[in-house]
Structures are given as structure tokens and as C-alpha cells.
Write an enzyme that holds these catalytic residues in place. Sequence first.
Site, mmCIF file in Angstrom:
data_model
loop_
_atom_site.group_PDB
_atom_site.id
_atom_site.type_symbol
_atom_site.label_atom_id
_atom_site.label_comp_id
_atom_site.label_asym_id
_atom_site.label_seq_id
_atom_site.Cartn_x
_atom_site.Cartn_y
_atom_site.Cartn_z
ATOM 1 N N ASP A 1 0.869 -1.184 0.000
ATOM 2 C CA ASP A 1 0.000 0.000 0.000
ATOM 3 C C ASP A 1 0.903 1.230 0.000
ATOM 4 O O ASP A 1 2.111 1.132 0.232
ATOM 5 C CB ASP A 1 -0.900 0.002 1.250
ATOM 6 C CG ASP A 1 -1.843 1.215 1.294
ATOM 7 O OD1 ASP A 1 -2.306 1.656 0.222
ATOM 8 O OD2 ASP A 1 -2.105 1.740 2.386
ATOM 9 N N TYR B 1 -0.853 8.511 -2.814
ATOM 10 C CA TYR B 1 -0.876 8.087 -4.216
ATOM 11 C C TYR B 1 -2.072 8.698 -4.937
ATOM 12 O O TYR B 1 -2.047 8.858 -6.149
ATOM 13 C CB TYR B 1 -0.992 6.560 -4.298
ATOM 14 C CG TYR B 1 0.303 5.789 -4.150
ATOM 15 C CD1 TYR B 1 1.477 6.397 -3.724
ATOM 16 C CD2 TYR B 1 0.335 4.432 -4.443
ATOM 17 C CE1 TYR B 1 2.654 5.667 -3.592
ATOM 18 C CE2 TYR B 1 1.503 3.691 -4.321
ATOM 19 C CZ TYR B 1 2.662 4.307 -3.896
ATOM 20 O OH TYR B 1 3.822 3.579 -3.773
ATOM 21 N N GLY B 2 -3.133 9.010 -4.184
ATOM 22 C CA GLY B 2 -4.389 9.458 -4.781
ATOM 23 C C GLY B 2 -4.277 10.544 -5.844
ATOM 24 O O GLY B 2 -4.869 10.435 -6.911
ATOM 25 N N ASN C 1 -6.491 0.665 -3.100
ATOM 26 C CA ASN C 1 -7.426 0.806 -4.218
ATOM 27 C C ASN C 1 -6.811 1.582 -5.376
ATOM 28 O O ASN C 1 -7.007 1.254 -6.538
ATOM 29 C CB ASN C 1 -8.693 1.515 -3.744
ATOM 30 C CG ASN C 1 -9.491 0.673 -2.779
ATOM 31 O OD1 ASN C 1 -10.410 -0.033 -3.173
ATOM 32 N ND2 ASN C 1 -9.156 0.719 -1.498
ATOM 33 N N THR C 2 -6.074 2.640 -5.032
ATOM 34 C CA THR C 2 -5.477 3.487 -6.075
ATOM 35 C C THR C 2 -4.489 2.680 -6.915
ATOM 36 O O THR C 2 -4.466 2.776 -8.143
ATOM 37 C CB THR C 2 -4.769 4.693 -5.414
ATOM 38 O OG1 THR C 2 -5.622 5.245 -4.403
ATOM 39 C CG2 THR C 2 -4.447 5.763 -6.424
ATOM 40 N N GLU D 1 -2.803 9.093 8.249
ATOM 41 C CA GLU D 1 -1.342 8.972 8.296
ATOM 42 C C GLU D 1 -0.725 9.844 9.391
ATOM 43 O O GLU D 1 0.337 9.529 9.906
ATOM 44 C CB GLU D 1 -0.743 9.342 6.930
ATOM 45 C CG GLU D 1 -0.995 8.289 5.858
ATOM 46 C CD GLU D 1 -0.167 7.021 6.036
ATOM 47 O OE1 GLU D 1 0.870 7.058 6.717
ATOM 48 O OE2 GLU D 1 -0.590 5.975 5.497
ATOM 49 N N THR E 1 -8.193 1.943 1.408
ATOM 50 C CA THR E 1 -7.889 1.075 2.550
ATOM 51 C C THR E 1 -7.546 1.864 3.815
ATOM 52 O O THR E 1 -7.445 1.298 4.895
ATOM 53 C CB THR E 1 -6.768 0.075 2.215
ATOM 54 O OG1 THR E 1 -5.621 0.796 1.742
ATOM 55 C CG2 THR E 1 -7.232 -0.917 1.164
HETATM 56 N N1 DGL Z 1 -4.784 3.397 0.720
HETATM 57 C C1 DGL Z 1 -4.833 3.780 -0.628
HETATM 58 C C2 DGL Z 1 -6.083 3.351 -1.334
HETATM 59 O O1 DGL Z 1 -6.690 2.393 -0.940
HETATM 60 C C3 DGL Z 1 -4.448 5.139 -1.093
HETATM 61 C C4 DGL Z 1 -3.934 6.187 -0.215
HETATM 62 C C5 DGL Z 1 -3.165 7.257 -0.941
HETATM 63 O O2 DGL Z 1 -3.756 8.156 -1.543
HETATM 64 O O3 DGL Z 1 -1.952 7.162 -0.890
HETATM 65 O O4 DGL Z 1 -6.453 3.932 -2.318
#
Ligand code: DGL
Length: 273
Positions: free
Chosen positions: A11, A43-44, A75-76, A153, A186
Site C-alpha cells: 500500500d 498516491y491518490g 485501491n489506487t 497517516e 484502505t
Molecule cells: N490506501 C490507498 C487506497 O486504498 C491510497 C492512499 C493514498 O492516496 O496514498 O487507495
Amino acid sequence: MSDEHAIGFMDSGVGGLTVVKQALKQLPRETVYFIGDQARLPYGPRPGAQVCEFSWQMADFLMKKHIKMLVIACNTATAAALPDLRARLNIPVIGVIKPGSRAALKASRNNRIGVIATDGTIRSNAYSDAILTKDPTATVVPLACPKFVPLVESNEYHSTVAKRVVAESLKDLKKQDIDTLVLGCTHNPLLRPLIQNVVGPNVTLIDSGAETINDVSSVLDYLDIANTSSTKRYPDEYYTTGAAAQFEAIAKDWLGQPDFHATHIDLGSETND
Ligand code: DGL
């Protein structure tokens, strides 16, 4: 046959621990190797191609440690990289979006399903595609919630600030007559009580990551690669590209493991601004 090798989880940060938590509960004999790319989260907002590149770096790290299965506990990253990872790795690769979509269709009575996720996941339409491919009569109400990941975070997910941000972010969703809401990031399950409080008790929350462990369990059985020996040959290992102490603080709270230990590693050159 018994396969004692670890299952890899990856993740952008601590969100993946919501998936790991279910794995530890449902599959206590399986070894977990986890990596969170905290140095480069969130990551979004990043372009899909870059998320795919970072996902490959995490996958390569885990592959060198001889994992038998890879779970994209993000998910991303699932939206950006699952097809590519699945096509090119010679182990099973499981994402979190289809399990969450299936569970939402099962739970919904009025076929109106909300999805909260990062910008990247919402932009990809991965949830809408997964849900509508199965049931074209469903209505999907997507909502990007970019403020949720930083709250988690920074270990503020129990705070009054979090309560206010969640209430503000979800206020438009309340007018949409959804009866099911997919936690499509997540990181979201750490905010679950606040989210449930805003949407009300009549909306069923779907934890995509937790649903994913059902798939992991099925694939282990189908391929006959579960660890059936009574002890773990390899201990669990947790890695972060960020500060190990910060990761440990959240993991201790969320996993309820006072002795939790994480190791810092470097992956790519680019770090957060
Ligand atoms: N936990 C990540 C998800 O499920 C993304 C979090 C992020 O933006 O870094 O998309």
C-alpha cells in the site's frame, strides 16, 4: 501440499494494515510481508502511470523475498496497476476493487451504492465499471475524499478534527438515498466509526480490503498453496519507506500488537515534496 512462503501486501501507507488485520484474523498461519510507501504518499493525486511505476517497485521488493501471492492492499494502486502486475508476475495477484464491488452488490437492497475513495480511484472509474459490469441496473454514487488519507497517516483519526472533516466531506452523500457505501480506500476503515456516524445506521459500510481476504483464502485453497503446518516458518515482516516510528505507532494501535516492529527501506529516488 503446504506452502510456507509469505503473502505480500503493499500500500502507499498504513491503510494496507486494514487488509492485513483481516488476514491475521482469518489466516493466522500465513506469513505476512508488508510494504507501505509512506515516503511518497498520498498516491491518490498522482497520475496512474506513476502509481503503476511505484507499485512495480514495491512488487519487485516483495518478489525478491519469494512471496507466493501478492495482495495490492490499495485501491489506487489496484486501479492503476492490477492488470499489468497480473499479466507479468508468475504468482496470483489480488486487488481490492472487485471484492468490494461484489460485497456491495450483495448488501444493497435499493441498488444505490456510494463509493468513497481517493481522486485517483474515482478518476479511474474502476468501481463504477466493476459494479455496473455485474449489474447494469445499479446506480453508483462516487465521491473523492482526498482529506481522509492525511488524517489517518498523521495519526489523527480519533480526533475532533477528523470528526469535522468526515462530516463535511460526506454531507452531500446524505442526500443521495444510498443504502450501501463502499470504503474504497484502505485508509478509510480507520475512520469507520466517524463515517458510520455521518451516514447513519441504515447505510451498510463495505470494507473492500477486509472483503479481499475472502478472495485470498479462496485462491489459497483453489491452488492448494495455503500453509497447513502448525507454526509459521517465516515471521511476519513490515517495511516502510517512511519513518518506522510513525508507522509503528499507528500499527500498534490498529493491530493491537504492543511489540510491533517495522523496518525502514528505500525504494525509489523520488520522495514527497
Ligand atoms: N490506501 C490507498 C487506497 O486504498 C491510497 C492512499 C493514498 O492516496 O496514498 O487507495
